[in-house]
Design a protein around this motif. Sequence first.
Motif, PDB file in Angstrom:
ATOM      1  N   THR A  81       0.831  -1.207   0.000  1.00  0.00           N
ATOM      2  CA  THR A  81       0.000   0.000   0.000  1.00  0.00           C
ATOM      3  C   THR A  81       0.861   1.251   0.000  1.00  0.00           C
ATOM      4  N   ALA A  82       1.910   1.280   0.810  1.00  0.00           N
ATOM      5  CA  ALA A  82       2.810   2.431   0.858  1.00  0.00           C
ATOM      6  C   ALA A  82       3.447   2.686  -0.499  1.00  0.00           C
ATOM      7  N   LEU A  83       3.811   1.632  -1.184  1.00  0.00           N
ATOM      8  CA  LEU A  83       4.408   1.770  -2.503  1.00  0.00           C
ATOM      9  C   LEU A  83       3.384   2.269  -3.515  1.00  0.00           C
ATOM     10  N   ALA A  84       2.191   1.697  -3.487  1.00  0.00           N
ATOM     11  CA  ALA A  84       1.145   2.070  -4.450  1.00  0.00           C
ATOM     12  C   ALA A  84       0.678   3.512  -4.269  1.00  0.00           C
ATOM     13  N   ARG A  85       0.641   3.991  -3.047  1.00  0.00           N
ATOM     14  CA  ARG A  85       0.138   5.349  -2.770  1.00  0.00           C
ATOM     15  C   ARG A  85       1.218   6.426  -2.828  1.00  0.00           C
ATOM     16  N   GLY A  86       2.440   6.041  -3.132  1.00  0.00           N
ATOM     17  CA  GLY A  86       3.516   7.022  -3.237  1.00  0.00           C
ATOM     18  C   GLY A  86       3.934   7.616  -1.906  1.00  0.00           C
ATOM     19  N   LEU A  87       3.788   6.867  -0.841  1.00  0.00           N
ATOM     20  CA  LEU A  87       4.105   7.396   0.478  1.00  0.00           C
ATOM     21  C   LEU A  87       5.605   7.594   0.702  1.00  0.00           C
ATOM     22  N   PHE A  88       6.433   6.880  -0.049  1.00  0.00           N
ATOM     23  CA  PHE A  88       7.876   7.071   0.106  1.00  0.00           C
ATOM     24  C   PHE A  88       8.298   8.429  -0.444  1.00  0.00           C
ATOM     25  N   LYS A  89       7.719   8.835  -1.556  1.00  0.00           N
ATOM     26  CA  LYS A  89       8.032  10.161  -2.107  1.00  0.00           C
ATOM     27  C   LYS A  89       7.627  11.252  -1.127  1.00  0.00           C
ATOM     28  N   LYS A  90       6.488  11.090  -0.496  1.00  0.00           N
ATOM     29  CA  LYS A  90       6.037  12.072   0.492  1.00  0.00           C
ATOM     30  C   LYS A  90       6.914  12.036   1.739  1.00  0.00           C
ATOM     31  N   GLY A  91       7.315  10.851   2.154  1.00  0.00           N
ATOM     32  CA  GLY A  91       8.090  10.702   3.385  1.00  0.00           C
ATOM     33  C   GLY A  91       9.490  11.271   3.305  1.00  0.00           C
ATOM     34  N   PHE A  92      10.136  11.148   2.164  1.00  0.00           N
ATOM     35  CA  PHE A  92      11.507  11.636   2.047  1.00  0.00           C
ATOM     36  C   PHE A  92      11.571  13.137   1.795  1.00  0.00           C
ATOM     37  N   LYS A  93      10.550  13.723   1.249  1.00  0.00           N
ATOM     38  CA  LYS A  93      10.367  15.168   1.107  1.00  0.00           C
ATOM     39  C   LYS A  93      11.417  15.888   0.266  1.00  0.00           C
ATOM     40  N   SER A  94      12.419  15.213  -0.210  1.00  0.00           N
ATOM     41  CA  SER A  94      13.420  15.923  -1.002  1.00  0.00           C
ATOM     42  C   SER A  94      14.007  14.998  -2.058  1.00  0.00           C
ATOM     43  N   GLY A  95      14.349  15.577  -3.170  1.00  0.00           N
ATOM     44  CA  GLY A  95      14.990  14.813  -4.232  1.00  0.00           C
ATOM     45  C   GLY A  95      14.064  13.825  -4.898  1.00  0.00           C
ATOM     46  N   ASP A  96      14.554  13.289  -5.977  1.00  0.00           N
ATOM     47  CA  ASP A  96      13.781  12.281  -6.678  1.00  0.00           C
ATOM     48  C   ASP A  96      13.925  10.940  -5.970  1.00  0.00           C
ATOM     49  N   VAL A  97      12.819  10.253  -5.870  1.00  0.00           N
ATOM     50  CA  VAL A  97      12.806   8.939  -5.248  1.00  0.00           C
ATOM     51  C   VAL A  97      12.321   7.953  -6.294  1.00  0.00           C
ATOM     52  N   ARG A  98      13.122   6.914  -6.513  1.00  0.00           N
ATOM     53  CA  ARG A  98      12.715   5.871  -7.460  1.00  0.00           C
ATOM     54  C   ARG A  98      12.120   4.715  -6.681  1.00  0.00           C
ATOM     55  N   VAL A  99      10.919   4.359  -7.068  1.00  0.00           N
ATOM     56  CA  VAL A  99      10.243   3.246  -6.409  1.00  0.00           C
ATOM     57  C   VAL A  99      10.053   2.125  -7.406  1.00  0.00           C
ATOM     58  N   HIS A 100       9.869   0.947  -6.896  1.00  0.00           N
ATOM     59  CA  HIS A 100       9.689  -0.227  -7.729  1.00  0.00           C
ATOM     60  C   HIS A 100       8.260  -0.265  -8.257  1.00  0.00           C
ATOM     61  N   THR A 101       8.092  -0.795  -9.442  1.00  0.00           N
ATOM     62  CA  THR A 101       6.751  -0.869 -10.021  1.00  0.00           C
ATOM     63  C   THR A 101       6.042  -2.164  -9.672  1.00  0.00           C
ATOM     64  N   ASP A 102       6.793  -3.229  -9.397  1.00  0.00           N
ATOM     65  CA  ASP A 102       6.193  -4.509  -9.039  1.00  0.00           C
ATOM     66  C   ASP A 102       6.258  -4.666  -7.516  1.00  0.00           C
ATOM     67  N   ALA A 103       5.168  -4.310  -6.838  1.00  0.00           N
ATOM     68  CA  ALA A 103       5.135  -4.306  -5.379  1.00  0.00           C
ATOM     69  C   ALA A 103       5.368  -5.694  -4.798  1.00  0.00           C
ATOM     70  N   ALA A 104       4.765  -6.724  -5.393  1.00  0.00           N
ATOM     71  CA  ALA A 104       4.908  -8.080  -4.859  1.00  0.00           C
ATOM     72  C   ALA A 104       6.359  -8.545  -4.927  1.00  0.00           C
ATOM     73  N   ALA A 105       7.026  -8.300  -6.044  1.00  0.00           N
ATOM     74  CA  ALA A 105       8.432  -8.704  -6.187  1.00  0.00           C
ATOM     75  C   ALA A 105       9.325  -7.918  -5.227  1.00  0.00           C
ATOM     76  N   TRP A 106       9.002  -6.646  -5.017  1.00  0.00           N
ATOM     77  CA  TRP A 106       9.773  -5.804  -4.112  1.00  0.00           C
ATOM     78  C   TRP A 106       9.661  -6.320  -2.670  1.00  0.00           C
ATOM     79  N   VAL A 107       8.442  -6.651  -2.245  1.00  0.00           N
ATOM     80  CA  VAL A 107       8.247  -7.172  -0.888  1.00  0.00           C
ATOM     81  C   VAL A 107       8.891  -8.553  -0.754  1.00  0.00           C
ATOM     82  N   ASP A 108       8.844  -9.368  -1.803  1.00  0.00           N
ATOM     83  CA  ASP A 108       9.512 -10.672  -1.770  1.00  0.00           C
ATOM     84  C   ASP A 108      11.018 -10.510  -1.571  1.00  0.00           C
ATOM     85  N   ALA A 109      11.596  -9.498  -2.218  1.00  0.00           N
ATOM     86  CA  ALA A 109      13.034  -9.251  -2.061  1.00  0.00           C
ATOM     87  C   ALA A 109      13.352  -8.829  -0.622  1.00  0.00           C
ATOM     88  N   ILE A 110      12.497  -8.011  -0.030  1.00  0.00           N
ATOM     89  CA  ILE A 110      12.699  -7.603   1.365  1.00  0.00           C
ATOM     90  C   ILE A 110      12.538  -8.812   2.288  1.00  0.00           C
TER      91      ILE A 110
END
Length: 193
Positions: A36-65
């Motif tokens: 949900t955090a990835l889908a809603r762009g909460l990381f971009k809001k949380g870091f507040k500065s600079g460009d933030v690159r997020v993964h497009t495949d949420a399931a694969a990203w969580v599997d990696a974590i």
Amino acid sequence: MIRFVRGPDGDVVADLAEKLPGRGVWVSAERAHLQTALARGLFKKGFKSGDVRVHTDAAAWVDAIASLQKARCLNLIGLVRRGGLLVTGFENVRSTLRGLTASKARHVILLVADDAAADSRTKLTRLTAHVNVAVIEVFSGAALADAAGLDKVRFMALVSKADPNARAPALAHRLLAEVTKYQNLLPPGPATP
């Protein structure tokens, strides 16, 4: 909770050890919350500065974590073994569990391979029911054996010393916390990676 930091290239990086420098964004260590955090762009809001690159495949990203978290858990098991606090093998674990009282149970964690024989698993877990020993059953026998530096193992017990000044109870608590995070990151269903 899992801490995330913005890497030098702008990628969102899971800081599982909580030691990386920089502004951190904390998200609940649950699969659905991370997606949900990835889908809603909460990381971009949380870091507040600079460009933030997020993964497009949420399931694969969580599997990696989850894979990284699994490695943390298995490394802790290796640390427990090197500390001399690990009992291995069915008979050794069973004799350890037979002598438990409720006051000593908080110093023991039972680790059972998810591919262990059902009858042996039942025999050991039955011994833990009256004293409320934590039971971990999310790792394969091969993963447990590799973590402990052994050829083959299906049953282990982390046995902390009852000394209140010993660091072992803290290590047991840490292992339980890390395994709980790992379990919460797994996809729903009976199979574990």
